[in-house]
Design an enzyme around this catalytic site. Sequence first.
Site: not given
Ligand code: ARG
Length: 397
Positions: A14, A95, A124, A175
């Site tokens: 991506d 992040r 995210d 993912s």
């Molecule tokens: N649900 C988790 C969070 O919000 C993990 C997110 C992981 N991101 C991903 N692109 N797989 O912290």
Amino acid sequence: MVERVVLAYSGGLDTSVGIGWIAEATGAEVIACAVDVGQDGEDLDVIRERALACGAVEAEVADAREEFADDYCLPALKANAMYMDRYPLVSALSRPVIVKHLVAAAKKHNATIVAHGCTGKGNDQVRFEVGIQNLAPDLKCLAPVRDLALTRDKAIEYAEKHDLPIDVNKKSPYSIDQNVWGKAVETGFLEDIWNSPIEDLYTYSQDPTINRPVDEVVISFNQGKPVAIDGKPVTMLEAIQIMNARAGAQGVGRIDIVEDRLVGIKSREVYEAPGAMALIIAHQELMNVTVERDLARFTRQSEQRWGELVYDGLWFSPLRRALSTFFDEVNSVVTGDIRMSLNGGRAWVTGRKSPESLYDFDMATYDTGDTFDQSLAKGFVDIWGLPSKIAARRDLR
Ligand code: ARG
């Protein structure tokens, strides 16, 4: 002057396609920025070269591993941070440090826009954009997957058409996001919440059901920070790495949860965080020994709040920062050793030792030498229970 965009670059499909996609849609120049938070994937030089091959005018690679461990994982450990009591905030913690490096790259390259590869359904996007707005209110945000309709099929088509150096078949059905604090896996067959996770998902931990000898470890903390393992001095980063290896080898830290996202969706997540979980369990127990009762009770509520703030993308908020100052104060006495056993997917404490201990053997003992005056307890119990006793008497009438 051409506008410049700094793109949070992972090296995956991506964001690789995103480079050209953004350039075509906006006419801007794209600077790719990859941040090493201990994800231990591909070599970062390879990722850098790929960004340039995909059309980035510049590519930056930042080693943020120590910074991530010291300034993000350690505050989380001091707060025993677990969202919904289970999830040690793996992605959520990374992040803000990535945002810091994106903003620095934007300043350095005179960019006016910061872009990321998140979808519009997750947490995210919130963490990136709120973080960017907090650190650099003048920067604009762009999410090609969300704002420029870069779907997965289009990405594959684009990559093939432009002969981009990415193996589109290598794209995993999941993912995945990972860093030194742990790994998050979602989507694919996991979206049916009755489906069990398969062994293939896991890379930080071994199958916990396999029989193996118990591993015993002593973790020494100084003011909440792990400073030695089995007597050997470690940095925060090393402490996490060593415990990832040792607790991971015993299947510790696997988490399978349906989670409440900030955007209102419930989602199924599979995590592994062996080091984080073992360190948190050890740290919690050392707090039990060293933190005064009322402070400990109050702290537990604040831990939950801290976790929610970080989960919800509010790392840079005044409340998150103020609570961290509070946890620093609480942790000023969290010094000492914890001995723990690791086996069969569990990490459990078997011994504690602390110069700041509030545990008083003579008070606690039921043997002779007891210094606790039990005769005082009788009056205490009567007066302690008085309000509810009076109310109960009324309710009986
Ligand atoms: N649900 C988790 C969070 O919000 C993990 C997110 C992981 N991101 C991903 N692109 N797989 O912290």
